[in-house]
Motif scaffolding. Structure first.
Motif, PDB file in Angstrom:
ATOM      1  N   GLY A  15      -5.444   9.350   1.341  1.00  0.00           N
ATOM      2  CA  GLY A  15      -4.484   8.801   1.425  1.00  0.00           C
ATOM      3  C   GLY A  15      -4.400   7.091   1.779  1.00  0.00           C
ATOM      4  O   GLY A  15      -5.572   6.180   2.374  1.00  0.00           O
ATOM      5  N   ALA A  16      -3.171   6.589   1.698  1.00  0.00           N
ATOM      6  CA  ALA A  16      -3.306   4.951   1.816  1.00  0.00           C
ATOM      7  C   ALA A  16      -3.041   4.745   3.701  1.00  0.00           C
ATOM      8  O   ALA A  16      -4.492   3.485   4.227  1.00  0.00           O
ATOM      9  CB  ALA A  16      -2.298   4.499   1.676  1.00  0.00           C
ATOM     10  N   PHE A  27       0.898  -0.678   0.400  1.00  0.00           N
ATOM     11  CA  PHE A  27      -0.151   0.022   0.063  1.00  0.00           C
ATOM     12  C   PHE A  27       0.919   1.421  -0.151  1.00  0.00           C
ATOM     13  O   PHE A  27       2.420   1.161   0.605  1.00  0.00           O
ATOM     14  CB  PHE A  27      -1.289   0.024   1.292  1.00  0.00           C
ATOM     15  CG  PHE A  27      -2.053  -0.609   1.305  1.00  0.00           C
ATOM     16  CD1 PHE A  27      -3.069  -1.027   0.174  1.00  0.00           C
ATOM     17  CD2 PHE A  27      -2.246  -2.417   2.136  1.00  0.00           C
ATOM     18  CE1 PHE A  27      -3.668  -1.495   0.237  1.00  0.00           C
ATOM     19  CE2 PHE A  27      -2.685  -3.233   2.597  1.00  0.00           C
ATOM     20  CZ  PHE A  27      -3.706  -3.350   1.040  1.00  0.00           C
ATOM     21  N   PRO A  28       0.150   2.135  -0.750  1.00  0.00           N
ATOM     22  CA  PRO A  28       0.993   4.228  -0.766  1.00  0.00           C
ATOM     23  C   PRO A  28       1.214   5.199   0.526  1.00  0.00           C
ATOM     24  O   PRO A  28       0.615   5.634   0.413  1.00  0.00           O
ATOM     25  CB  PRO A  28       0.280   3.914  -1.833  1.00  0.00           C
ATOM     26  CG  PRO A  28      -1.237   3.660  -1.476  1.00  0.00           C
ATOM     27  CD  PRO A  28      -0.718   2.431  -1.465  1.00  0.00           C
ATOM     28  N   TYR A  29       1.698   3.845   1.516  1.00  0.00           N
ATOM     29  CA  TYR A  29       1.783   4.425   2.761  1.00  0.00           C
ATOM     30  C   TYR A  29       3.037   5.325   2.356  1.00  0.00           C
ATOM     31  O   TYR A  29       4.061   5.539   1.733  1.00  0.00           O
ATOM     32  CB  TYR A  29       2.377   4.021   3.768  1.00  0.00           C
ATOM     33  CG  TYR A  29       1.490   2.718   4.389  1.00  0.00           C
ATOM     34  CD1 TYR A  29       0.009   3.110   4.590  1.00  0.00           C
ATOM     35  CD2 TYR A  29       1.538   1.597   4.361  1.00  0.00           C
ATOM     36  CE1 TYR A  29      -1.083   1.731   4.803  1.00  0.00           C
ATOM     37  CE2 TYR A  29       0.931   0.487   4.650  1.00  0.00           C
ATOM     38  CZ  TYR A  29      -0.239   0.961   5.269  1.00  0.00           C
ATOM     39  OH  TYR A  29      -1.293  -0.340   5.304  1.00  0.00           O
ATOM     40  N   THR A  30       3.287   6.950   3.379  1.00  0.00           N
ATOM     41  CA  THR A  30       4.523   7.758   2.572  1.00  0.00           C
ATOM     42  C   THR A  30       5.620   7.098   3.590  1.00  0.00           C
ATOM     43  O   THR A  30       4.936   6.520   4.692  1.00  0.00           O
ATOM     44  CB  THR A  30       3.631   9.077   3.998  1.00  0.00           C
ATOM     45  OG1 THR A  30       3.480   8.581   5.065  1.00  0.00           O
ATOM     46  CG2 THR A  30       3.002   9.629   3.009  1.00  0.00           C
ATOM     47  N   VAL A  31       7.061   7.482   2.779  1.00  0.00           N
ATOM     48  CA  VAL A  31       7.277   7.238   3.684  1.00  0.00           C
ATOM     49  C   VAL A  31       8.031   7.726   4.954  1.00  0.00           C
ATOM     50  O   VAL A  31       8.358   6.579   6.404  1.00  0.00           O
ATOM     51  CB  VAL A  31       8.728   7.894   3.080  1.00  0.00           C
ATOM     52  CG1 VAL A  31       9.607   7.624   3.828  1.00  0.00           C
ATOM     53  CG2 VAL A  31       9.044   7.643   1.972  1.00  0.00           C
ATOM     54  N   ALA A  33      10.015  12.040   2.188  1.00  0.00           N
ATOM     55  CA  ALA A  33       9.372  12.184   4.031  1.00  0.00           C
ATOM     56  C   ALA A  33       7.949  11.715   3.235  1.00  0.00           C
ATOM     57  O   ALA A  33       7.066  10.406   4.080  1.00  0.00           O
ATOM     58  CB  ALA A  33       9.149  12.986   4.580  1.00  0.00           C
ATOM     59  N   GLU A  34       6.904  13.091   2.426  1.00  0.00           N
ATOM     60  CA  GLU A  34       5.743  12.578   2.227  1.00  0.00           C
ATOM     61  C   GLU A  34       5.514  12.376   1.149  1.00  0.00           C
ATOM     62  O   GLU A  34       4.297  11.593   0.144  1.00  0.00           O
ATOM     63  CB  GLU A  34       5.372  13.826   1.608  1.00  0.00           C
ATOM     64  CG  GLU A  34       5.112  14.812   3.060  1.00  0.00           C
ATOM     65  CD  GLU A  34       4.506  13.545   4.436  1.00  0.00           C
ATOM     66  OE1 GLU A  34       3.549  13.364   3.923  1.00  0.00           O
ATOM     67  OE2 GLU A  34       5.524  13.941   4.559  1.00  0.00           O
ATOM     68  N   ARG A  35       7.023  11.511   0.425  1.00  0.00           N
ATOM     69  CA  ARG A  35       6.597  10.403  -0.785  1.00  0.00           C
ATOM     70  C   ARG A  35       5.911   8.615  -0.721  1.00  0.00           C
ATOM     71  O   ARG A  35       6.460   8.553  -0.127  1.00  0.00           O
ATOM     72  CB  ARG A  35       7.554  10.330  -2.050  1.00  0.00           C
ATOM     73  CG  ARG A  35       8.294  11.081  -2.736  1.00  0.00           C
ATOM     74  CD  ARG A  35       7.943  11.513  -4.096  1.00  0.00           C
ATOM     75  NE  ARG A  35       8.521  10.162  -5.266  1.00  0.00           N
ATOM     76  CZ  ARG A  35       9.486   9.809  -5.452  1.00  0.00           C
ATOM     77  NH1 ARG A  35      10.536  11.316  -5.160  1.00  0.00           N
ATOM     78  NH2 ARG A  35      10.159   8.964  -5.528  1.00  0.00           N
ATOM     79  N   PRO A  36       4.915   8.750  -1.704  1.00  0.00           N
ATOM     80  CA  PRO A  36       4.425   6.878  -1.550  1.00  0.00           C
ATOM     81  C   PRO A  36       5.677   6.053  -1.451  1.00  0.00           C
ATOM     82  O   PRO A  36       6.610   6.511  -2.346  1.00  0.00           O
ATOM     83  CB  PRO A  36       3.479   6.730  -2.175  1.00  0.00           C
ATOM     84  CG  PRO A  36       3.014   8.194  -2.447  1.00  0.00           C
ATOM     85  CD  PRO A  36       4.576   9.306  -2.956  1.00  0.00           C
ATOM     86  N   VAL A  37       5.674   4.768  -0.707  1.00  0.00           N
ATOM     87  CA  VAL A  37       6.530   4.269  -0.742  1.00  0.00           C
ATOM     88  C   VAL A  37       6.568   2.860  -1.871  1.00  0.00           C
ATOM     89  O   VAL A  37       7.650   2.622  -2.256  1.00  0.00           O
ATOM     90  CB  VAL A  37       7.160   2.861   0.773  1.00  0.00           C
ATOM     91  CG1 VAL A  37       7.135   3.844   2.049  1.00  0.00           C
ATOM     92  CG2 VAL A  37       5.672   2.283   0.888  1.00  0.00           C
TER      93      VAL A  37
END
Lengths: 260, 319
Positions: free
Chosen positions: B260-261, A93-97, A136-140
């Motif tokens: 957001g995720a 899932f695209p959680y932030t860094v 920091a705010e980029r999706p992993v």
């Protein structure tokens, strides 16, 4: 066992009566040590790390954390003392860094707890040490393999555990980040952390490491200072390739012998 | 709010928002007056459907998001571990046995829970454990209960029982009245609230097993627990409205795009969006034609089309 931060006694793991992954492995680790664990593919390095983390139950033998049986401790207590970076990590899932690194604070405030100022500071520090603040705010899910590896390392740092068990932490990192990570691990050991890493690059911890272990045929066959363990003779025998060594400015380099 | 207003106003007997507000005021004893037709339409027909739609939509979408996180796959829906096939079998069996509507609901609920429980139990019998064996256990349970459903349909009387089974499987809110809601509302709301509160845990459970455990989360206990909660929520909605497809798959995706995720932010949006989506689909299903198109058909149709748009958007983001 007093004085040892982490130790294991008589660890044996059998997949079947004929398939013995680890055979009577006993080791002791102290705070402040930077240790490299070498071995061929499938030698059991990752398995040994998972057993030391309490993630895998051995067929026989015990692991002790500061003299206490690891299996008797609560998972959160273990996580406050030991952090683990696996070889492969799931980032579905695209959680932030930032969120991924924040998960490293769970051992301190629980799963449902809100992050406090102290937690946020530790998260920022961990990201800073791994050069991730700009991401920091980029999706992993949008990161490269090496960047993902740095995120997982930052999460382990945010955990603030004394023991860091890292399974091939250099994999996927570019040359610059490999060198920076090795310096960071040496710094962490100097700060009193126990750093145990597996690697296929013996040169990596020759200069920075305090101790090298070789796992071969299910047993620890060598355990000592890198200058005595990480030698051309041993590496040639281990990897089945004839190697020569060059020592220069406190570092050791290997190359294949011309005659081969 | 807009979908609630639309659901109360639209239908074969259209009502102006003013008349609906007057009915609601009378219902809450805020003012007097009389409008027997509007009172009957809103209080006895549309309001229970609105409540049911909110419960079904929020529970299915939160259940779907939970399944996706725990099974680490954004393409799974609540059906993956067998809850839909189990519920369908339970309800169909009760219909064929000539049970009352209440027993059909109980059969659907029990079938869904038993199917997922069987899947988890089968996975525990398999070596190694972990996510893959859980999926394999779910696959086996799904296949078994789908076969049992086919068996029940095969043995059903083609004149009256089979059409009843097929109708039930198509999914509708028309059978849900205040009586059913009186015992389903609180448990479904509690389950949805618990799933929303457990949102931070879903972030951890969506990592690899070793990663979650190394952070101190006992995944071998928490994963079945969270699956159980999501299963109970989904089984309750199926017992209320039959099979409503796509909501559990699609709504979590749209919620991730909007919020957001991170599950702490995404789950409340998911609950609201699921409720609004099912309400809108139900409003369209009973307003589109002189009869009523089953809600399950509407969600399948619109869900599939919307999913294409979501995938296009996701692909656009990725490139």
């Amino acid at each position: 066992m007093s004085g040892d931060f982490l130790s294991c006694q008589g660890i044996t793991l059998k997949r079947s009566p004929r398939s013995v992954v680890l055979n009577d492995v006993s080791l002791k680790f102290r705070r402040g040590e930077l240790i490299g664990l070498l071995g061929l593919n499938g030698a059991g390095k990752s398995t040994l790390l998972r057993i030391l983390m309490g993630l895998l139950k051995p067929t026989s033998g015990e692991v002790y954390l500061e003299g206490t049986l690891l299996s008797s401790l609560r998972p959160l207590d273990v996580a406050r003392h030991l952090a683990y970076v696996p070889q492969a990590h799931a980032m579905t899932f695209p959680y932030t860094v930032r969120r991924m690194v924040e998960l490293g604070r769970i051992p301190h405030h629980g799963v449902a707890g809100r992050l406090g100022a102290e937690d946020r500071l530790r998260v920022d520090q961990a990201m800073d040490r791994l050069g991730l603040l700009a991401l920091a705010e980029r999706p992993v899910t949008e990161l490269s393999g090496g960047e993902k590896q740095r995120v997982v390392l930052a999460r382990a740092l945010a955990q603030e555990a004394v023991g860091l068990l890292l399974d091939e932490p250099m994999s996927g990192l570019d040359y610059g980040h490999q060198l920076r990570l090795m310096s960071l691990l040496a710094e962490l050991a100097a700060e009193g952390h126990l750093v145990l890493l597996t690697s296929h690059r013996p040169e990596e911890f020759f200069s920075a490491g305090h101790r090298a272990l070789i796992l071969e045929e299910a047993q620890i066959v060598a355990d000592g200072p890198p200058e005595l363990i990480v030698t051309a003779e041993r590496m040639s025998r281990l990897y089945g390739v004839s190697l020569a060594q060059i020592d220069h400015a406190g570092k050791r380099f290997f190359h294949r012998e011309e005659s081969e | 709010m807009l979908s609630i207003v639309l659901a109360l106003c639209c239908g074969r007997y259209p009502l102006s928002p003013h008349r609906v507000v007057m009915v609601l005021g009378r219902l809450l004893h805020l003012w007097g007056g009389q409008d027997p037709v509007a009172d009957a339409v809103v209080q006895q027909v549309r309001l229970p459907r609105v409540v049911a739609g909110i419960l079904v939509g929020s529970a299915l979408s939160c259940g779907g998001a939970t399944y996706q996180a725990v099974l680490r796959n954004p393409l799974v829906s609540p059906d993956l571990l067998g809850v839909l096939s189990g519920s369908a079998f339970g309800a169909a069996l009760m219909i064929v046995l000539g049970a009352s509507p209440a027993w059909i609901q109980i059969g659907a609920f029990a079938g869904g829970v038993v199917a997922v429980g069987s899947g988890i139990s089968i996975s525990r019998l398999l070596p190694q454990g972990g996510l893959l064996t859980l999926l394999m256990g779910g696959l086996v349970a799904n296949a078994v209960f789908t076969a049992l459903l086919s068996l029940v349909k095969y043995t059903a009387d083609p004149m009256d029982q089979l059409p009843a089974v097929v109708n039930w499987l198509l999914g509708t809110l028309s059978q849900t009245g205040w009586k059913e809601l009186s015992w389903l509302t609180v448990p479904v709301l509690v389950l949805v609230a618990v799933l929303v509160l457990l949102a931070p845990l879903l972030d951890v459970l969506s990592l690899g097993d070793d990663e979650a455990r190394s952070l101190g989360v006992p995944i071998q206990i928490m994963r079945p627990f969270v699956i159980l909660l999501a299963t109970l929520a989904c089984a309750m909605t199926i017992s209320m409205a039959g099979i409503i497809g796509w909501v559990g798959l699609l709504v979590p995706h749209i919620s991730r795009m909007l919020a957001g995720a991170e599950h702490r932010r995404m789950m409340p949006v998911c609950a609201l969006l699921g409720a609004a989506g099912v309400l809108l689909a139900d409003t369209v299903s009973r307003s589109l034609t002189s009869g009523e198109v089953p809600l399950g058909i509407m969600t399948e149709l619109f869900g599939a089309l919307a999913f294409i748009l979501v995938l296009r958007r996701l692909r656009g983001d990725a490139t």
